[in-house]
Design an enzyme around this catalytic site. Sequence first.
Site, PDB file in Angstrom:
ATOM      1  N   ASP A   1       0.875  -1.174   0.000  1.00  0.00           N
ATOM      2  CA  ASP A   1       0.000   0.000   0.000  1.00  0.00           C
ATOM      3  C   ASP A   1       0.919   1.233   0.000  1.00  0.00           C
ATOM      4  O   ASP A   1       2.103   1.125   0.321  1.00  0.00           O
ATOM      5  CB  ASP A   1      -0.852  -0.065   1.276  1.00  0.00           C
ATOM      6  CG  ASP A   1      -1.703   1.172   1.458  1.00  0.00           C
ATOM      7  OD1 ASP A   1      -2.222   1.667   0.445  1.00  0.00           O
ATOM      8  OD2 ASP A   1      -1.816   1.639   2.607  1.00  0.00           O
TER       9      ASP A   1
ATOM     10  N   ASP B   1       0.156   4.871   1.308  1.00  0.00           N
ATOM     11  CA  ASP B   1       0.143   5.792   2.454  1.00  0.00           C
ATOM     12  C   ASP B   1       0.228   5.021   3.766  1.00  0.00           C
ATOM     13  O   ASP B   1      -0.554   4.105   4.018  1.00  0.00           O
ATOM     14  CB  ASP B   1      -1.121   6.658   2.417  1.00  0.00           C
ATOM     15  CG  ASP B   1      -1.137   7.518   1.153  1.00  0.00           C
ATOM     16  OD1 ASP B   1      -0.054   7.999   0.762  1.00  0.00           O
ATOM     17  OD2 ASP B   1      -2.210   7.665   0.548  1.00  0.00           O
TER      18      ASP B   1
HETATM   19 MG   LIG Z   1      -2.649   3.126   3.704  1.00  0.00          MG
END
Ligand SMILES: [Mg+2]
Length: 338
Positions: free
Chosen positions: A153, A155
Amino acid sequence: MATCEQIITDTIQLGGVLVFIKDQGPDFSRELLAPLRTDFENQIPFVVRDLKDLRSGKYKTRAEDLILFFDHQIDFLHIKSESSIESSLGQILQGQRILFSDKQSELAVDHIFPAITVAGWSAILANIKRELVSGVSLYEYANAQEVPCLFLDRDNVVVHNIPYNREASQVELMPGIVELIDQAHKKGYWVALVTNQSGIGRGRISWLEYKDVHQRMMALLAEQKSWIDDCMWSSFIENEAVTEGRLRPSLRKPRSGMFQIIHEKLRTKLSESIMIGDSASDLIAAHSAGVAHLFLLHSEKVSAEIQTLKEYQGKLQKKPQWTQFHFQVLDKLKDFSL
Ligand SMILES: [Mg+2]
């Protein structure tokens, strides 16, 4: 050299369609299309397109498609555009181009076969039918050499999370991410980014701002001689969406679309692949795509995410025929070892 039957069979097996160009000439295409409609019951996907629609961009062809030209259509390969600049239809069509003609020419086609009659075409189709029933699956062949992938992922995993960040100057890598990516590359893994970016779909970040933030992240990795092999993002968001936010809902995690696209492109071995994310939706999306090893990275919201994952796990336990869901919590990226 590949036969015409092989080229058509390969196209079908790899998800392409046959594109016939509609024309004003002898009604050859009707006779060519009739056996496709009757004998094959639409097993061979095809479309018929008007030349003007292809030229205007109303319809496009794709890299996996096969565009067929016949003897009387040879002029289509050299046409005058409105601005009377010589332009070849070949340049505006993606995909392989195949021409059935006895005329020798320097045309922009990939394959030339002798001109065919309707009977000849039927014979070709009969061979393709046999090949499709009894031949090897090219799809499996194309995916035979699979490599595991580390899916990340963005962020809170690759970069510090700044909600709807539109400032490239604020991008900061997460501690331990460079070492983690390097470790994966040394072990022969692909590394891919799969990120929901609803900020684009909500109209809070422009596409250009997203691009700048993305490039800054990649530049910071490059400064440390690190890199990510492929990246996917989803701008989709339910409700309150601008046009960008309505596009391709199947990509948004917890749906598995982004993983499936990466899987197709990089030939990933999902059963040995890894997902690291800080949200329940990261792990659920990876699990539905078939990624075996799932890690939830610690963040401020970890308790709520664990709760969601446990509920999901509970639902799956009631369906023993489905692949069960297991995950581990990772305190810090540097704790992870492949
Ligand atoms: Mg995230």
